[in-house]
Design a protein around this motif. Structure first.
Motif, PDB file in Angstrom:
ATOM      1  N   ALA A   1       0.823  -1.207   0.000  1.00 26.26           N
ATOM      2  CA  ALA A   1       0.000   0.000   0.000  1.00 26.26           C
ATOM      3  C   ALA A   1       0.857   1.258   0.000  1.00 26.26           C
ATOM      4  N   LEU A   2       1.959   1.244   0.734  1.00 24.67           N
ATOM      5  CA  LEU A   2       2.830   2.422   0.764  1.00 24.67           C
ATOM      6  C   LEU A   2       3.500   2.662  -0.583  1.00 24.67           C
ATOM      7  N   TRP A   3       3.871   1.594  -1.286  1.00 31.43           N
ATOM      8  CA  TRP A   3       4.446   1.767  -2.628  1.00 31.43           C
ATOM      9  C   TRP A   3       3.394   2.265  -3.615  1.00 31.43           C
ATOM     10  N   ASP A   4       2.183   1.734  -3.525  1.00 27.27           N
ATOM     11  CA  ASP A   4       1.092   2.236  -4.364  1.00 27.27           C
ATOM     12  C   ASP A   4       0.891   3.725  -4.105  1.00 27.27           C
TER      13      ASP A   4
ATOM     14  N   ARG B   1       1.455   9.427  -5.631  1.00 24.75           N
ATOM     15  CA  ARG B   1       1.971  10.780  -5.365  1.00 24.75           C
ATOM     16  C   ARG B   1       2.809  11.294  -6.540  1.00 24.75           C
ATOM     17  N   ALA B   2       3.603  10.399  -7.103  1.00 19.33           N
ATOM     18  CA  ALA B   2       4.495  10.780  -8.201  1.00 19.33           C
ATOM     19  C   ALA B   2       3.773  10.877  -9.534  1.00 19.33           C
ATOM     20  N   GLY B   3       2.514  10.414  -9.589  1.00 22.47           N
ATOM     21  CA  GLY B   3       1.780  10.422 -10.846  1.00 22.47           C
ATOM     22  C   GLY B   3       2.296   9.402 -11.842  1.00 22.47           C
ATOM     23  N   LEU B   4       2.898   8.316 -11.320  1.00 21.46           N
ATOM     24  CA  LEU B   4       3.520   7.303 -12.175  1.00 21.46           C
ATOM     25  C   LEU B   4       2.928   5.930 -11.893  1.00 21.46           C
ATOM     26  N   PRO B   5       2.880   5.074 -12.910  1.00 19.81           N
ATOM     27  CA  PRO B   5       2.591   3.669 -12.607  1.00 19.81           C
ATOM     28  C   PRO B   5       3.714   3.097 -11.764  1.00 19.81           C
ATOM     29  N   LEU B   6       3.390   2.160 -10.904  1.00 22.11           N
ATOM     30  CA  LEU B   6       4.389   1.645  -9.974  1.00 22.11           C
ATOM     31  C   LEU B   6       5.584   1.057 -10.686  1.00 22.11           C
ATOM     32  N   TRP B   7       5.383   0.352 -11.805  1.00 21.43           N
ATOM     33  CA  TRP B   7       6.524  -0.262 -12.476  1.00 21.43           C
ATOM     34  C   TRP B   7       7.551   0.785 -12.878  1.00 21.43           C
ATOM     35  N   ARG B   8       7.073   1.956 -13.295  1.00 20.00           N
ATOM     36  CA  ARG B   8       8.013   3.008 -13.719  1.00 20.00           C
ATOM     37  C   ARG B   8       8.746   3.608 -12.513  1.00 20.00           C
ATOM     38  N   LEU B   9       8.054   3.740 -11.383  1.00 16.29           N
ATOM     39  CA  LEU B   9       8.707   4.248 -10.178  1.00 16.29           C
ATOM     40  C   LEU B   9       9.804   3.303  -9.715  1.00 16.29           C
ATOM     41  N   LEU B  10       9.577   1.996  -9.847  1.00 15.56           N
ATOM     42  CA  LEU B  10      10.542   0.999  -9.391  1.00 15.56           C
ATOM     43  C   LEU B  10      11.669   0.741 -10.395  1.00 15.56           C
ATOM     44  N   ALA B  11      11.434   1.025 -11.646  1.00 16.35           N
ATOM     45  CA  ALA B  11      12.342   0.584 -12.704  1.00 16.35           C
ATOM     46  C   ALA B  11      13.737   1.163 -12.527  1.00 16.35           C
ATOM     47  N   ASP B  12      14.735   0.285 -12.657  1.00 15.62           N
ATOM     48  CA  ASP B  12      16.120   0.746 -12.643  1.00 15.62           C
ATOM     49  C   ASP B  12      16.892   0.122 -13.797  1.00 15.62           C
ATOM     50  N   THR B  13      16.197  -0.272 -14.861  1.00 15.20           N
ATOM     51  CA  THR B  13      16.830  -0.885 -16.011  1.00 15.20           C
ATOM     52  C   THR B  13      16.169  -0.363 -17.277  1.00 15.20           C
ATOM     53  N   PRO B  14      16.939  -0.134 -18.334  1.00 19.47           N
ATOM     54  CA  PRO B  14      16.329   0.352 -19.581  1.00 19.47           C
ATOM     55  C   PRO B  14      15.401  -0.667 -20.226  1.00 19.47           C
ATOM     56  N   GLN B  15      15.487  -1.933 -19.787  1.00 21.68           N
ATOM     57  CA  GLN B  15      14.613  -2.959 -20.357  1.00 21.68           C
ATOM     58  C   GLN B  15      13.189  -2.891 -19.812  1.00 21.68           C
ATOM     59  N   ALA B  16      12.997  -2.163 -18.715  1.00 22.95           N
ATOM     60  CA  ALA B  16      11.669  -2.105 -18.098  1.00 22.95           C
ATOM     61  C   ALA B  16      10.681  -1.406 -19.019  1.00 22.95           C
ATOM     62  N   ASP B  17       9.501  -1.965 -19.131  1.00 24.07           N
ATOM     63  CA  ASP B  17       8.402  -1.292 -19.821  1.00 24.07           C
ATOM     64  C   ASP B  17       7.095  -1.831 -19.264  1.00 24.07           C
ATOM     65  N   ASN B  18       5.994  -1.487 -19.882  1.00 25.66           N
ATOM     66  CA  ASN B  18       4.703  -1.837 -19.292  1.00 25.66           C
ATOM     67  C   ASN B  18       4.195  -3.208 -19.713  1.00 25.66           C
ATOM     68  N   ARG B  19       5.033  -4.014 -20.356  1.00 27.36           N
ATOM     69  CA  ARG B  19       4.596  -5.334 -20.797  1.00 27.36           C
ATOM     70  C   ARG B  19       4.899  -6.396 -19.747  1.00 27.36           C
ATOM     71  N   VAL B  20       3.939  -7.307 -19.567  1.00 22.98           N
ATOM     72  CA  VAL B  20       4.168  -8.488 -18.736  1.00 22.98           C
ATOM     73  C   VAL B  20       3.590  -9.693 -19.466  1.00 22.98           C
ATOM     74  N   ARG B  21       4.286 -10.817 -19.340  1.00 15.95           N
ATOM     75  CA  ARG B  21       3.777 -12.055 -19.920  1.00 15.95           C
ATOM     76  C   ARG B  21       3.115 -12.861 -18.807  1.00 15.95           C
ATOM     77  N   LEU B  22       1.888 -13.274 -19.036  1.00 16.02           N
ATOM     78  CA  LEU B  22       1.091 -13.950 -18.034  1.00 16.02           C
ATOM     79  C   LEU B  22       0.998 -15.443 -18.340  1.00 16.02           C
ATOM     80  N   TYR B  23       0.836 -16.238 -17.276  1.00 15.38           N
ATOM     81  CA  TYR B  23       0.530 -17.646 -17.498  1.00 15.38           C
ATOM     82  C   TYR B  23      -0.668 -18.053 -16.661  1.00 15.38           C
ATOM     83  N   ALA B  24      -1.457 -18.972 -17.207  1.00 15.60           N
ATOM     84  CA  ALA B  24      -2.654 -19.461 -16.532  1.00 15.60           C
ATOM     85  C   ALA B  24      -2.260 -20.531 -15.533  1.00 15.60           C
TER      86      ALA B  24
END
Length: 375
Positions: A114-117, A122-145
C-alpha cells in the motif's frame, strides 16, 4: 506525510467448485484488502495472503487492526522500505513468542504494498516506472494461466488458450497415475510446443520426489514448482536438481533475505518466486528479484489471490523488464476479476495501464456482497 489510518476489509466469495491442491483445498475465495491513508491525503492499497488456513482472512485482519496498525500509524508514509524493515524488527520477538512469523510478515507485506502504491500515486507514475532501474523495463508483462486441475485440466487449459494465454501450469502431487494422465491430456490438447509447468505444492518426500519427477520428464515440463517442502535442507534440494533436467522453481514459502540468498547461492533453482503478500511486500521482493536475476535466475512472482496483489505482482515484474512470467489463477474468483480485470491479452502479453500506482481502485460497493468483516 505520516500514516494516518489503516483500514481492512475481509471478503469471502463463494465458488461452485473447490480449488484443490496437494497442500489443501479452498471452498471459497478469501481476500483481505488494506487501504493506508496518509496525512497529506494520499492513499494506497495492499493485499494480505490468506488462502490458508480456513480462518486465515479474519485472523490476519485482526493482526493488522490490533498489532501492526498501532505500530505503523504516525510513522513516515514516504519511505516504504524503511517502514517495512522497522515494522519487521519491531514484531520480531512477538512473532517468535507467538509462533506466527508468517502471518505477521504477511500483514506487514500488505502494508508495504500500500505504501508503494501511495508513493507511485503521489508521483503520478505507474508503480513499475517508479521501481524501474533498467532500460529494459516497460509496461509489458507475460502472463501464465495457473491453478489448473486437479479436474478438467485439458479443458481448462484450452479455455485459457482461447483467452490469449500461451503458458499454463497445472497441479500435480496427487496419485502418480493421475499426474501422468493429466499431463498426457494437457500435452495432447495444447500440442508439443506449448509451455507447460507443473506445481507439486510441496507434496513429495525426498525419497520419492526423484521417481515422481522422472515419470513426468518425457512430457517436457518447463519447470517443476515446489516438489519438496520449502524447509527441506538445501543439500536435499540440490541433489534433486542434479537428478533431473527439469528446472526447479520455488520461493513463495521462503521468508527473509538470508534464506532467499541461501537458496539463490545453492544453485538448485532456475526460477525464483517470492510472493508480495506472503513476505516482503514490494520492498523485500524487488530486492530478492534483482539479486536473483543478477545470479542468472529468472524472477516469476507467485500469486494466487485477489486483484490487488495481482496488480502489484505485475508491476513488480514489469519493473525488471519483460523476462519471466506472472501467475494468473485460472479458477473463478470475483475478488480478482472485479478488481483487476485482464483485457486485451495478446499472445500471452498484457500492457499495463499508465494509471498512477498499481492501476486499480477496488469498488467496495460492488464487492459488498462478499464482505464478512471490516477491521
Amino acid at each position: 506525510m505520516t500514516i494516518a489510518k489503516i483500514e481492512c476489509w475481509v471478503f469471502r466469495a463463494p465458488i461452485e467448485r473447490p480449488v484443490a491442491a496437494a497442500v489443501g483445498t479452498m471452498t471459497n475465495r478469501p481476500a483481505v484488502f488494506v487501504r493506508v491513508s496518509a496525512t497529506d491525503g494520499a492513499w494506497g492499497w495492499g493485499e494480505v495472503f490468506c488462502n490458508f488456513p480456513t480462518v486465515g482472512a479474519e485472523h490476519r485482519a485482526r493482526i493488522m487492526r490490533e498489532i501492526v496498525a498501532p505500530l505503523a500509524e504516525g510513522t513516515p508514509s514516504d519511505r516504504p522500505a524503511d517502514t517495512w524493515r522497522q515494522l519487521t524488527q519491531r514484531v520480531r520477538r512477538m512473532a517468535l513468542q507467538a509462533g506466527e512469523p508468517g502471518p505477521l510478515a504477511q500483514v506487514i507485506a500488505a502494508l508495504d504494498q500500500a505504501l508503494w502504491d501511495m508513493q507511485a500515486r503521489r508521483a503520478g507514475l505507474p508503480l513499475w516506472r517508479l521501481l524501474a532501474d533498467t532500460p529494459q523495463a516497460d509496461n509489458r508483462v507475460r502472463l501464465y494461466a495457473s491453478g489448473l486441475g486437479p479436474e478438467q485440466v485439458a479443458e481448462t487449459a484450452l479455455a485459457k488458450q482461447a483467452e490469449g494465454y500461451t503458458a499454463f501450469k497445472f497441479k500435480v502431487g496427487f496419485q502418480p497415475d493421475k499426474d501422468i494422465a493429466d499431463f498426457e491430456a494437457i500435452r495432447a490438447a495444447l500440442g508439443p510446443r506449448a509451455q507447460i509447468m507443473i506445481d507439486a505444492n510441496q507434496a513429495w518426500e525426498p525419497e520419492n520426489a526423484m521417481r515422481r519427477i522422472a515419470a513426468l520428464e518425457r512430457y517436457e515440463p518447463y519447470w517443476i514448482e515446489e516438489p519438496l517442502a520449502a524447509d527441506e535442507p538445501l543439500d536435499t534440494w540440490r541433489q534433486l536438481a542434479e537428478s533431473t533436467p527439469i528446472p526447479l522453481a520455488a520461493g513463495e514459502n521462503i521468508r527473509d533475505h538470508a534464506n532467499f540468498d541461501a537458496a539463490i547461492q545453492n544453485g538448485h533453482l532456475r526460477f525464483v518466486q517470492p510472493d508480495v503478500a506472503k513476505w516482503g511486500g514490494i520492498s523485500g521482493c524487488v530486492a530478492v528479484a534483482r539479486r536473483a536475476e543478477q545470479a542468472g535466475l529468472v524472477f516469476c512472482p507467485h500469486w494466487l489471490g485477489g486483484g490487488i496483489g495481482l496488480a502489484a505482482s505485475m508491476h513488480l515484474r514489469a519493473a525488471l523488464g519483460p523476462a519471466g512470467l506472472v501467475e494468473v489463477d485460472a479458477n473463478p474468483n470475483p475478488l480478482r476479476e472485479q478488481v483487476c480485470p485482464l483485457t486485451n491479452l495478446n499472445d500471452g502479453w498484457l500492457h499495463l495501464p499508465d494509471t498512477p500506482g498499481i492501476g486499480v481502485e477496488p469498488d467496495l460497493a460492488a464487492l459488498a456482497r462478499y464482505l464478512v468483516a471490516v477491521a
